[in-house]
Design a protein around this motif. Structure first.
Motif, PDB file in Angstrom:
ATOM      1  N   GLU A  32       0.845  -1.193   0.000  1.00  9.71           N
ATOM      2  CA  GLU A  32       0.000   0.000   0.000  1.00  9.71           C
ATOM      3  C   GLU A  32       0.881   1.244   0.000  1.00  9.71           C
ATOM      4  O   GLU A  32       1.786   1.368   0.811  1.00  9.71           O
ATOM      5  CB  GLU A  32      -0.914  -0.025   1.232  1.00  9.71           C
ATOM      6  N   ARG A  40     -10.119   4.891  -0.457  1.00 12.18           N
ATOM      7  CA  ARG A  40     -11.200   5.875  -0.529  1.00 12.18           C
ATOM      8  C   ARG A  40     -12.188   5.777   0.632  1.00 12.18           C
ATOM      9  O   ARG A  40     -13.219   6.443   0.631  1.00 12.18           O
ATOM     10  CB  ARG A  40     -11.916   5.738  -1.881  1.00 12.18           C
ATOM     11  N   TYR A  57     -21.049   6.955   3.623  1.00 15.75           N
ATOM     12  CA  TYR A  57     -21.834   5.814   4.122  1.00 15.75           C
ATOM     13  C   TYR A  57     -21.741   4.752   3.056  1.00 15.75           C
ATOM     14  O   TYR A  57     -21.217   4.999   1.963  1.00 15.75           O
ATOM     15  CB  TYR A  57     -23.303   6.211   4.382  1.00 15.75           C
ATOM     16  N   ASP A 317     -13.517  -1.354  -7.400  1.00 13.84           N
ATOM     17  CA  ASP A 317     -14.853  -0.852  -7.726  1.00 13.84           C
ATOM     18  C   ASP A 317     -15.083  -0.724  -9.230  1.00 13.84           C
ATOM     19  O   ASP A 317     -16.186  -0.944  -9.710  1.00 13.84           O
ATOM     20  CB  ASP A 317     -15.181   0.454  -6.970  1.00 13.84           C
TER      21      ASP A 317
HETATM   22  P1  FAD Z   1      -9.364   2.216  -3.230  1.00 20.18           P
HETATM   23  O1  FAD Z   1     -10.086   2.476  -1.964  1.00 20.18           O
HETATM   24  O2  FAD Z   1      -9.011   3.373  -4.076  1.00 20.18           O
HETATM   25  O3  FAD Z   1      -8.063   1.378  -2.881  1.00 20.18           O
HETATM   26  C1  FAD Z   1      -6.939   1.316  -3.732  1.00 20.18           C
HETATM   27  C2  FAD Z   1      -5.666   1.448  -2.906  1.00 20.18           C
HETATM   28  O4  FAD Z   1      -4.532   1.293  -3.766  1.00 20.18           O
HETATM   29  C3  FAD Z   1      -5.506   2.816  -2.237  1.00 20.18           C
HETATM   30  O5  FAD Z   1      -5.341   2.626  -0.836  1.00 20.18           O
HETATM   31  C4  FAD Z   1      -4.247   3.403  -2.895  1.00 20.18           C
HETATM   32  O6  FAD Z   1      -3.474   4.185  -1.996  1.00 20.18           O
HETATM   33  C5  FAD Z   1      -3.506   2.144  -3.308  1.00 20.18           C
HETATM   34  N1  FAD Z   1      -2.557   2.311  -4.417  1.00 20.18           N
HETATM   35  C6  FAD Z   1      -2.742   2.965  -5.593  1.00 20.18           C
HETATM   36  N2  FAD Z   1      -1.652   2.848  -6.376  1.00 20.18           N
HETATM   37  C7  FAD Z   1      -0.747   2.106  -5.684  1.00 20.18           C
HETATM   38  C8  FAD Z   1       0.574   1.623  -5.976  1.00 20.18           C
HETATM   39  N3  FAD Z   1       1.192   1.886  -7.140  1.00 20.18           N
HETATM   40  N4  FAD Z   1       1.214   0.875  -5.033  1.00 20.18           N
HETATM   41  C9  FAD Z   1       0.601   0.597  -3.843  1.00 20.18           C
HETATM   42  N5  FAD Z   1      -0.649   1.019  -3.530  1.00 20.18           N
HETATM   43  C10 FAD Z   1      -1.312   1.757  -4.445  1.00 20.18           C
HETATM   44  N6  FAD Z   1     -19.042   4.604  -2.053  1.00 20.18           N
HETATM   45  C11 FAD Z   1     -20.188   4.289  -1.408  1.00 20.18           C
HETATM   46  O7  FAD Z   1     -20.547   3.101  -1.340  1.00 20.18           O
HETATM   47  N7  FAD Z   1     -20.944   5.260  -0.807  1.00 20.18           N
HETATM   48  C12 FAD Z   1     -20.571   6.574  -0.816  1.00 20.18           C
HETATM   49  O8  FAD Z   1     -21.250   7.428  -0.248  1.00 20.18           O
HETATM   50  C13 FAD Z   1     -19.370   6.931  -1.493  1.00 20.18           C
HETATM   51  N8  FAD Z   1     -18.959   8.211  -1.526  1.00 20.18           N
HETATM   52  C14 FAD Z   1     -17.742   8.522  -2.029  1.00 20.18           C
HETATM   53  C15 FAD Z   1     -17.258   9.821  -1.927  1.00 20.18           C
HETATM   54  C16 FAD Z   1     -15.994  10.160  -2.395  1.00 20.18           C
HETATM   55  C17 FAD Z   1     -15.504  11.561  -2.270  1.00 20.18           C
HETATM   56  C18 FAD Z   1     -15.174   9.141  -2.966  1.00 20.18           C
HETATM   57  C19 FAD Z   1     -13.785   9.448  -3.422  1.00 20.18           C
HETATM   58  C20 FAD Z   1     -15.655   7.839  -3.081  1.00 20.18           C
HETATM   59  C21 FAD Z   1     -16.931   7.510  -2.630  1.00 20.18           C
HETATM   60  N9  FAD Z   1     -17.448   6.208  -2.731  1.00 20.18           N
HETATM   61  C22 FAD Z   1     -18.621   5.895  -2.104  1.00 20.18           C
HETATM   62  C23 FAD Z   1     -16.746   5.163  -3.486  1.00 20.18           C
HETATM   63  C24 FAD Z   1     -15.977   4.174  -2.584  1.00 20.18           C
HETATM   64  O9  FAD Z   1     -15.216   4.900  -1.650  1.00 20.18           O
HETATM   65  C25 FAD Z   1     -15.081   3.317  -3.472  1.00 20.18           C
HETATM   66  O10 FAD Z   1     -15.869   2.674  -4.458  1.00 20.18           O
HETATM   67  C26 FAD Z   1     -14.320   2.205  -2.722  1.00 20.18           C
HETATM   68  O11 FAD Z   1     -13.818   2.667  -1.483  1.00 20.18           O
HETATM   69  C27 FAD Z   1     -13.192   1.718  -3.626  1.00 20.18           C
HETATM   70  O12 FAD Z   1     -12.425   0.722  -3.004  1.00 20.18           O
HETATM   71  P2  FAD Z   1     -11.209   0.039  -3.794  1.00 20.18           P
HETATM   72  O13 FAD Z   1     -10.576  -0.919  -2.852  1.00 20.18           O
HETATM   73  O14 FAD Z   1     -11.709  -0.483  -5.097  1.00 20.18           O
HETATM   74  O15 FAD Z   1     -10.211   1.226  -4.186  1.00 20.18           O
END
Ligand code: FAD
Length: 341
Positions: A32, A40, A57, A317
């Protein structure tokens, strides 16, 4: 172990995948780039308040996700929130009752990813820059040129544009999926006050979160009404529209924070004197929300993760939908398949 799996990204998708593998007794390590897990679903500590910067939420529509939600609720790291959504306009505020259950992390959104991270091996502050192949094994090279490996499988759970960089030429099909599922940007502001907001005519005193009819500001949520944060003072998250965010992508965080604050003033029915401001800021999410989802583009092969025979895999996502629930399901389903290999 030569059968080990590496997972790049410790957001909810990467953590779900890792947990599934760990439960099956498989060796797994997470990499990470940030200081801690969550991606996010992150929260920010401010003086006397914690504000959520990303998801405010999450919903639980899928039965498998609902089971996980019940366990997390039992563990105390999430709780139902909000009771209802509000739709706010200068003409008045209306409650939305849609019967949908929603949850927030307790006492902060990042409490859920932190809970999931327990017992997992996470290399934090370790941005991965390139992948190398050595026979049938993979090596990860981080930004300090350190090599990690070998791994039989590498899961990339980062937003698609970052995944595409890592994939390079190793997996043309996965690169194409990333290219077709870009992520949109979003500014997320916060403001904390010395006093509670005044009670205004037409605005319910107990509002927790409101959608707005405003060109810049999409959503305001009241962090002190979230579970486990009853002690903190008036502290709002200010989530901007994606279109507006993209136009203001290169503005400074100060400018954006002040703009969102002005927008906040304008959503109340009468000219309002906001209390004195304690703290104001904004965070830019360059990759906030998928513009397209791989699963819906490929209706014949309905799947929410992608795995190549060379051991490279994609989840997150963008593979399924734009929500916490989608990201978790994508990672969990990939973990189920990898656990059998
Ligand atoms: P991420 O959470 O983006 O995880 C990816 C990880 O990879 C991150 O920790 C990043 O630091 C890491 N990373 C990236 N590149 C590298 C690299 N080269 N080497 C090592 N690590 C790396 N969803 C809802 O359900 N309800 C909501 O109300 C909602 N509101 C939102 C509001 C905002 C402002 C945002 C930004 C998002 C919102 N979402 C909401 C969407 C939700 O947060 C995301 O869909 C979900 O958290 C995505 O999870 P993930 O694990 O796919 O990606």
């Amino acid at each position: 172990s030569t059968a080990a799996t590496a997972i790049i990204g410790a957001g909810i998708a990467g953590l779900a995948c890792a947990q599934r593998l760990n439960t099956a007794g498989k060796a797994v390590q997470l990499f990470e780039k940030a200081r801690g897990p969550g991606g996010r679903m992150s929260s920010k500590r401010r003086p006397q308040a914690i504000v959520d910067l990303g998801a405010q939420y999450f919903t639980a529509r899928d039965a498998e996700f609902q089971e996980a939600v019940a366990r997390w609720q039992q563990a105390g790291c999430i709780a139902p929130w909000p009771e209802r959504l509000w739709q706010a306009s200068p003409l008045g505020w209306e409650a939305r009752h849609d019967g949908q259950l929603r949850y927030a992390g307790k006492p902060r959104m990042s409490a859920l990813p932190r809970h999931l991270a327990q017992g997992l091996t996470i290399h934090s502050k370790t941005p991965i820059e390139t992948l190398e192949r050595d026979g049938s094994q993979w090596w990860l090279i981080d930004s300090n040129a350190r090599r990690h490996g070998p791994f039989a499988q590498v899961v990339i759970s980062t937003p698609a544009p970052q995944a595409q960089v890592l994939l390079g030429e190793w997996a043309p099909r996965l690169s194409e999926i990333c290219r077709a599922t870009p992520q949109r940007a979003c500014w997320a502001g916060w403001v904390t006050f010395t006093q509670p907001l005044p009670v205004l005519p037409g605005v319910p005193e107990t509002w927790q979160i409101a959608r707005l009819a405003h060109p810049a500001l999409r959503l305001i949520s009241r962090n002190q009404t979230k579970p486990g944060r009853e002690e903190q003072g008036e502290s709002l998250s200010l989530i901007a529209h994606l279109d507006w965010s993209e136009v203001h992508l290169e503005s400074s965080a100060d400018e954006v924070a002040n703009f969102l604050l002005d927008a906040l003033r304008s959503v109340f029915p009468s000219p309002t004197h906001l209390p004195d401001i304690k703290d104001l800021g904004a965070h830019r999410w360059r990759y906030a929300q998928p513009a397209e989802f791989a699963s819906t583009q490929d209706p014949k092969h309905l799947t929410d993760f992608y795995l190549e025979s060379n051991g490279l895999a994609l989840c997150g996502d963008g593979c399924r939908g734009g929500r916490v629930e989608d990201a978790w399901l994508s990672g969990h389903h990939l973990g189920q398949v990898l656990a059998k290999t």
